[in-house]
Design an enzyme around this catalytic site. Structure first.
Site, short mmCIF file in Angstrom:
data_model
loop_
_atom_site.label_atom_id
_atom_site.label_comp_id
_atom_site.label_asym_id
_atom_site.label_seq_id
_atom_site.Cartn_x
_atom_site.Cartn_y
_atom_site.Cartn_z
N LYS A 280 12.37 -47.15 13.02
CA LYS A 280 11.72 -46.77 14.27
C LYS A 280 10.81 -47.90 14.74
CE LYS A 280 11.36 -41.76 13.45
NZ LYS A 280 12.13 -41.31 14.63
N ARG A 354 18.74 -33.46 9.87
CA ARG A 354 19.94 -32.62 9.76
C ARG A 354 20.65 -32.83 8.42
NH1 ARG A 354 22.20 -35.29 15.17
NH2 ARG A 354 19.97 -35.59 15.46
N1 BES Z 1 11.70 -36.74 13.16
C1 BES Z 1 12.50 -37.30 14.19
C2 BES Z 1 12.40 -36.52 15.50
C3 BES Z 1 11.11 -36.73 16.26
C4 BES Z 1 10.85 -37.92 16.90
C5 BES Z 1 10.23 -35.68 16.39
C6 BES Z 1 9.68 -38.06 17.63
C7 BES Z 1 9.08 -35.82 17.13
C8 BES Z 1 8.80 -37.02 17.75
C9 BES Z 1 13.97 -37.28 13.79
O1 BES Z 1 14.22 -37.50 12.45
C10 BES Z 1 14.63 -38.40 14.52
O2 BES Z 1 14.28 -39.52 14.29
N2 BES Z 1 15.57 -38.05 15.41
C11 BES Z 1 16.24 -39.02 16.19
C12 BES Z 1 17.68 -38.61 16.28
C13 BES Z 1 18.57 -39.66 16.90
C14 BES Z 1 18.67 -40.86 15.99
C15 BES Z 1 19.93 -39.05 17.15
C16 BES Z 1 15.60 -39.05 17.57
O3 BES Z 1 15.20 -38.00 18.09
O4 BES Z 1 15.41 -40.13 18.10
MN MN Z 2 14.33 -39.57 11.97
#
Ligand code: BES
Ligand code: MN
Ligand code: ZN
Length: 504
Positions: A280, A354
């Site tokens: 990230k 997931r």
């Molecule tokens: N934990 C995150 C989702 C999240 C991000 C919650 C920011 C709250 C604030 C999750 O694990 C994630 O990173 N999801 C990705 C999925 C994508 C790679 C398909 C996302 O939402 O960017």
């Molecule tokens: Mn994630």
């Protein structure tokens, strides 16, 4: 903090403070009216002089009001009388208790319960006052070396109800409020803890401590070797890059009959989500300590459930690990085998929630569940869709989805449904495995995540709550909210009720 329920005249309360409302423009509530009468117009004189207008959240503390037994009277602005809804009531109560806490009244008699709130009854107002009070007095200084200790904090709040016959209802509402507040507090404190303290091991320790406190609760924890044996390849692929040991917490609350099918709650317990190799960006990455808020809400709800001694069987499952990049980490393109046997192509290591959930959902089958609900900070896309006001709910059984939506309305911890149509599921195609861990394209990211989970929940009634937008707030007031503990607890309360009435 202690709460009690009482009925009686505001003039006669021997209390450190009597709390009454003032509506806009400069109109006394009934309790304020009776103080005014007894004191020979003391309050109305102040209003005429313009000391308080009645704007929502305004406060004015009075000392030595003639003929009134209480040491102080706190006037609280309630806004326009006909416009008080849930949020307004919460602001009013919050303003009152914050003021009392800061100004030396250690106990008070609260008459704000007489204010009418649109669509809400006395039970709701009493319960909500308890929840809001506990929330407003909550401090986030667990890890500060200097605590801002108050000299005379608010310790006891007496909720005034109109008649003696309202006492039992009021007392039941206090008990519910306290139980929910306790669960919310636990979820908040766990959520706010940083990733270096709140590890999977720490969560497991917390769960074990809960089982010591509440006898109907039994906790066991699966270690990495057991997860390997069970074939939880999806979960383990997330944990692979981290030196923290993964844990799989199983908390069983047995409040119902032995043979009664349990409600299974599954909470995402990523104690820190760096994204893994699909790392990230660094801005606000600290907030990914909140990626275990689903897990925290499961433990919080079980706490509330145990406090209320609900007569139902509930099982909390928490798959927990860190998502880290390292030489051992899972790489984009890696293919792993889930406990269900389905193979998964990990196209993005940041879609890890997931992956741990799908194995926990498969594991749920062994409990022969009545229903399964998973709770997860799953997708950033959920914040794009619903902002920070509602959690998203999706599921394979409309009556279950409705129960959750209704529990959200009753508790004020709202959710909104997103569809799991086949058209969305078709975005999940892999050339090399049974399923990819992300949908093609960025469209409908929350729904494709839901569709992914749906592939693992065919054997029972299931719903999924995406709490990415509701579990914490960012910015100056950064902190966990404890959501959706109120929704989930309400869901369990309602289930217990319908059960006992249908058996009559
Ligand atoms: N934990 C995150 C989702 C999240 C991000 C919650 C920011 C709250 C604030 C999750 O694990 C994630 O990173 N999801 C990705 C999925 C994508 C790679 C398909 C996302 O939402 O960017
Ligand atoms: Mn994630
Ligand atoms: Zn995550």
């Amino acid at each position: 903090m202690e709460f009690s329920v009482k009925s009686g005249s505001p003039v006669k309360q021997r209390s450190a403070c009597v709390v009454v409302g003032v509506f806009e423009p400069r109109r006394l509530s009934p309790a304020a009216e009776s103080l005014d009468e007894a004191s020979g117009g003391h309050l109305s004189a102040l209003l005429r002089r313009g000391d308080i207008e009645g704007h929502i959240g305004q406060t004015l503390l009075l000392h030595h009001v003639p003929k009134v037994l209480a040491e102080r009277v706190l006037l609280v602005g309630c806004g326009k009388e006909r416009e008080v809804g849930d949020k307004e009531y919460q602001r009013i109560v919050s303003a009152a208790v914050t003021h009392l806490n800061d100004t030396g009244s250690m106990e008070c008699a609260d008459y704000l319960t007489e204010i009418s709130v649109k669509g809400r009854d006395l039970h709701w107002k009493v319960r909500n006052t308890v929840e809001v009070t506990r929330g407003a007095l909550h401090r986030t200084d667990q890890l500060k070396s200097q605590k801002d200790d108050l000299r005379r904090p608010l310790r006891k709040l007496t909720l005034m109800v109109p008649k003696r016959s309202d006492l039992p209802n009021g007392e039941a509402a206090v008990r519910e409020g306290e139980a929910i507040a306790e669960g919310v507090m636990l979820a908040k404190s766990l959520g706010d803890l940083p990733g270096n303290i709140c590890t999977p091991t720490y969560l497991a320790k917390q769960a074990r401590a809960m089982a010591k406190k509440y006898t109907p609760l039994k906790v066991s924890v699966l270690e990495k070797a057991q997860m390997e044996k069970l074939g939880m390849g999806a979960l383990l692929s997330v944990s692979a890059g981290s030196s923290e040991a993964p844990k799989f917490i199983i908390a069983e609350y047995k409040g119902g009959k032995t043979k009664e099918k349990p409600i299974v709650l599954v909470g995402k317990g990523i104690t820190f989500d760096t994204g893994g190799i699909s790392i990230k960006p660094s801005a606000t990455m600290d907030e990914m300590k909140y990626d275990m808020c689903g897990a925290a809400s499961v433990l919080g709800t079980l706490t509330a459930c145990a406090e209320l001694q609900l007569k139902c069987n509930v099982i909390g499952l928490v798959p927990s690990c860190d998502n880290m990049p390292s030489g051992e980490a899972t790489k984009p393109g890696d293919i792993v085998t889930s406990m269900s046997g389905q193979t998964i192509e990990v196209l993005n290591t940041d879609a890890e929630g997931r992956l741990i959930l799908c194995d926990a959902l498969t594991y749920s089958e062994r409990f022969d569940p009545d229903v399964v609900v998973d709770i997860a900070t799953l997708t950033g896309a959920c914040i794009v869709a619903l902002g920070h006001h509602a959690s998203a709910v999706m599921g394979n059984h409309p009556p279950l989805v409705h129960e959750l939506l209704n529990a959200g309305k009753t508790s004020g911890d709202r959710a909104w449904e997103l569809p799991l149509w086949n058209e969305y599921d078709e975005q999940l195609k892999s050339n090399f495995a049974d399923i990819p861990n992300i949908g093609s394209g960025r469209d409908a990211g929350s729904i494709t995540a839901g569709c992914f989970l749906a592939r693992f929940t065919k054997k029972y009634h299931w719903a999924h709550l995406d709490i990415a937008g509701t579990a914490w707030v960012s910015g100056a007031k950064k902190g966990a909210t404890g959501r959706p503990v109120p929704l989930l607890t309400q869901f369990l309360i309602d289930r217990c009720k319908t059960k006992s009435t249908s058996k009559k």
